[in-house]
Design an enzyme around this catalytic site. Sequence first.
Site, PDB file in Angstrom:
ATOM      1  CB  THR B  72      -0.951  -0.006   1.217  1.00  0.00           C
ATOM      2  OG1 THR B  72      -1.871  -1.084   1.050  1.00  0.00           O
ATOM      3  CG2 THR B  72      -1.709   1.295   1.331  1.00  0.00           C
ATOM      4  CB  CYS B 324      -7.628  -3.964   0.737  1.00  0.00           C
ATOM      5  SG  CYS B 324      -5.943  -4.325   1.212  1.00  0.00           S
TER       6      CYS B 324
END
Lengths: 170, 386
Positions: B72, B324
């Site tokens: 990320t 996610c």
Amino acid sequence: MKYSDKVKELLENPHNAGKIENPDGVGQVGNPVCGDMMTIMIKVRDDRIEDIRFETFGCGAAIAVSSVVTDMAKGKTIDDAMKISNKVVAEELGDLPTNELHCSNLGADALQEAIRDYLDRKEGKVRRRKDMKVELISSHEGTCFCPYCNQELLVKGSSCSNCGKPTLDK
Amino acid sequence: MQPIYLDHISATPLHPEVRNAMVEYIQNKFGNPISQHRIGDEAMETLEGARKEVAGLIHAQPEEVIFTSGGTESINHAIKGVALAMGAKGRHIITSNIEHQSVLRSLRMLMKLGYRVTSLPVDKYGLVDPAGLEKAITDDTILVTIMHANNEIGTIEPIAEIGKITRERGILFHTDAVASIGVVPFNVEEMGVDLASMAANQFYGPSGVGALYVRPKTRIAPLLDGGIQEYNLRAGSQNMVGIVGMGKAAELAKKEMFQRMAYLLGLKSAFVEQLLTIDEIVINGHPELSIPNLISFSVKYIEGESMLLMLDEEGVYASTRSACATGSLRASHVLIAAGCDYTAAQGTLIVSFGITNTMEEVEKAFQALKKSVTFLRSMSPLYQKK
């Protein structure tokens, strides 16, 4: 895993799953786009729900809700069964994950639909229930719908932006 | 029953050698690599050793790799860092409809700042069309960001072809290669990428550490300002234990890559073969251009999360969507982009294999799946028994 043991137990061993041949009332709510759809069938004798079955497309919570609501309604008089609300079902089941509540807690609505269908048939009215077709449902634009008013949910919040009913999603 | 873990796309378990290297480090060493004494020098040596291994995995030079806190951060850094550094040079970015949340949300943030984003459609396999991408390029385009392997359906995008286009047009190219680096071969030269994001927890390294490949002379600003660490691109004392783990994991991944790929493909093929014995199942993603460790499929007429829950009770751990995106009740944007209908998308399961899985586990997992499918379909109002 975010589900309670009770929900898991009911998913493994749901009560009253299946169909009733020639039911006296059928209620169907939700749609598969949203991820949950529930059908409840009832058999009524002497104004009492003698048998009740459900078919559910949905997550673990939706199946557990179906199991609980059918258990609650079984054996009750129509008048008593009409008092069963989504809130009562949620309380009976205990801790549902919050974002599951709105879309999954369709059980009482399906039951009330089935009762209405039964009463309508008794009065000789045309069947209320429209047969939903999967093809039609999947042409929606991938949005989530309020189970109460079947309107698209534009904003996530504690109540539906269209009908104002609480979503229990606090 | 021994649990069967089939969610390696969310995180892989630590390889024993990786764990040993990390334990060895945490027990015996500490120190800041930029301290000017022997303890610091030792830490620097460890750091650079790990960097060399990670660079080796992607055929890059060590100084082209910066360590981050994971996939990320690498993705956020690549996208926002380029946008920041480019300044007035341009405000247009090209991406695809099937990117990971960290790409989508980084771009959404930039859109609020006035950037324009073109998101390219994909075909039914989830493939981006390079010709369509070339047409989307404008004088204002500063960055193209297209993932290498998709984390939900496994499809491998034509990165080398896209890299050729971006090089010719002089536009920076970032690829989110989190799901592929360490799993399949990745060569920054052959692919023509300027930036590539990766995460250690995809190849038996720890979570919380990743890296960003940055081609020399790429215009990119740091996201974290401070010290001179990571070639002035990522300030802050390094996560040394994590980096040691990532270095070891990279070394092993490179050494064992083809062996692992062949093994994983064997597991996947066996599973798919069994899967096809169940009626009305749709396999998602490309049949060949796909990572060997992941299979996504939609079981019609039932919902994925109830399947997941039943499998969990049987000790089989898979996933329904990108980790996610858990918590979202909407159908996966990846599947919808690839033309999957909404009802089928709700019934999707992602099974991702790892090198510790066995053929026996695959068989057991399939039996558990079959059981839950039969059970849930018997309760579904949508399933008509044939």
